[in-house]
Motif scaffolding. Structure first.
Motif, mmCIF file in Angstrom:
data_model
loop_
_atom_site.group_PDB
_atom_site.id
_atom_site.type_symbol
_atom_site.label_atom_id
_atom_site.label_comp_id
_atom_site.label_asym_id
_atom_site.label_seq_id
_atom_site.Cartn_x
_atom_site.Cartn_y
_atom_site.Cartn_z
ATOM 1 N N LEU A 67 -6.231 -20.131 -7.271
ATOM 2 C CA LEU A 67 -7.431 -20.610 -6.584
ATOM 3 C C LEU A 67 -7.421 -20.092 -5.150
ATOM 4 N N ALA A 68 -8.479 -19.410 -4.801
ATOM 5 C CA ALA A 68 -8.677 -18.966 -3.421
ATOM 6 C C ALA A 68 -9.966 -19.646 -2.951
ATOM 7 N N PRO A 69 -9.858 -20.902 -2.442
ATOM 8 C CA PRO A 69 -11.056 -21.660 -2.072
ATOM 9 C C PRO A 69 -12.010 -20.869 -1.173
ATOM 10 N N GLY A 70 -13.279 -20.906 -1.586
ATOM 11 C CA GLY A 70 -14.309 -20.159 -0.885
ATOM 12 C C GLY A 70 -14.476 -18.741 -1.400
ATOM 13 N N HIS A 71 -13.577 -18.331 -2.329
ATOM 14 C CA HIS A 71 -13.602 -16.944 -2.779
ATOM 15 C C HIS A 71 -13.625 -16.787 -4.309
ATOM 16 N N TYR A 72 -12.584 -17.249 -5.000
ATOM 17 C CA TYR A 72 -12.529 -17.015 -6.444
ATOM 18 C C TYR A 72 -11.562 -17.959 -7.158
ATOM 19 N N VAL A 73 -11.728 -17.982 -8.478
ATOM 20 C CA VAL A 73 -10.779 -18.604 -9.402
ATOM 21 C C VAL A 73 -10.305 -17.473 -10.303
ATOM 22 N N GLN A 74 -9.003 -17.409 -10.533
ATOM 23 C CA GLN A 74 -8.463 -16.384 -11.421
ATOM 24 C C GLN A 74 -7.518 -17.019 -12.423
ATOM 25 N N PHE A 75 -7.683 -16.621 -13.677
ATOM 26 C CA PHE A 75 -6.777 -17.015 -14.747
ATOM 27 C C PHE A 75 -5.973 -15.789 -15.140
ATOM 28 N N GLU A 76 -4.668 -15.943 -15.269
ATOM 29 C CA GLU A 76 -3.818 -14.874 -15.780
ATOM 30 C C GLU A 76 -3.114 -15.425 -17.010
ATOM 31 N N LEU A 77 -3.468 -14.890 -18.169
ATOM 32 C CA LEU A 77 -2.930 -15.357 -19.444
ATOM 33 C C LEU A 77 -1.913 -14.352 -19.957
ATOM 34 N N LEU A 78 -0.716 -14.838 -20.227
ATOM 35 C CA LEU A 78 0.365 -13.994 -20.691
ATOM 36 C C LEU A 78 0.780 -14.452 -22.082
ATOM 37 N N ASP A 79 0.873 -13.495 -23.008
ATOM 38 C CA ASP A 79 1.380 -13.808 -24.351
ATOM 39 C C ASP A 79 2.296 -12.679 -24.796
ATOM 40 N N GLN A 121 -3.757 -5.850 -19.606
ATOM 41 C CA GLN A 121 -2.663 -4.914 -19.383
ATOM 42 C C GLN A 121 -1.531 -5.252 -20.353
ATOM 43 N N ARG A 122 -0.767 -4.261 -20.713
ATOM 44 C CA ARG A 122 0.446 -4.477 -21.506
ATOM 45 C C ARG A 122 1.607 -4.251 -20.555
ATOM 46 N N LYS A 123 2.443 -5.297 -20.346
ATOM 47 C CA LYS A 123 3.553 -5.216 -19.404
ATOM 48 C C LYS A 123 4.813 -5.772 -20.050
ATOM 49 N N ASN A 124 5.844 -4.959 -20.088
ATOM 50 C CA ASN A 124 7.157 -5.397 -20.573
ATOM 51 C C ASN A 124 7.082 -6.135 -21.908
ATOM 52 N N GLY A 125 6.322 -5.599 -22.842
ATOM 53 C CA GLY A 125 6.217 -6.198 -24.170
ATOM 54 C C GLY A 125 5.314 -7.413 -24.252
#
Length: 144
Positions: A67-79, A121-125
């Motif tokens: 959360l960057a209040p006043g700017h954005y919400v970001q979700f980073e999903l890793l599986d 992105q694909r990172k480290n498997g």
């Protein structure tokens, strides 16, 4: 910047609880009208992980909420499931709603309509899906 990390099993029941928990946190920061859109986009992304990366079997999911209040919400999903085939093609196709009687393909379209940025992105498997929604100051409770 506020960063929260959630880790869970990627099963339908747990995904519902995970999304509900994240939306509860977001409700402390954002006006209510945005919560439905963010919930829908996050639910679609998590369900895609369950259905496509893990092929409907149990797997692990890690969600980082930025959360960057006043700017954005970001979700980073890793599986750590199967690497998506032709994801960039799906992103490009996701700009158009699939015609009936298509049984799938609407999730990416929905996410693209609700979010400002969608990147895989694909990172480290592992698969890393980054989803961002730019949100101006007027929609943040903490900026008023």
């Amino acid at each position: 910047m506020i960063e929260l990390v959630f880790k869970s099993q990627a099963t339908p029941g747990i995904i519902r609880l995970l999304v509900k928990s994240v939306v509860t946190v977001l409700g402390e920061f954002l006006d209510r009208d945005l919560l439905y859109d963010l919930r829908l986009a996050l639910t679609e992304a998590c369900n895609n992980i369950y259905e496509h990366a893990y092929k409907g079997k149990d797997g692990t999911l890690e969600l980082k909420l930025l959360l960057a209040p006043g700017h954005y919400v970001q979700f980073e999903l890793l599986d750590w499931g199967k690497e998506p085939e032709n994801f960039l093609d799906h992103i490009k196709k996701g700009e158009v709603l699939p015609e009936e009687p298509a049984c799938s393909g609407r999730g990416i379209y929905i996410m693209k309509q609700l979010l400002d940025n969608l990147c895989l992105q694909r990172k480290n498997g592992a698969n890393l899906l980054i989803m961002r929604k730019n949100i101006g100051e007027g929609k943040w409770k903490v900026c008023k």
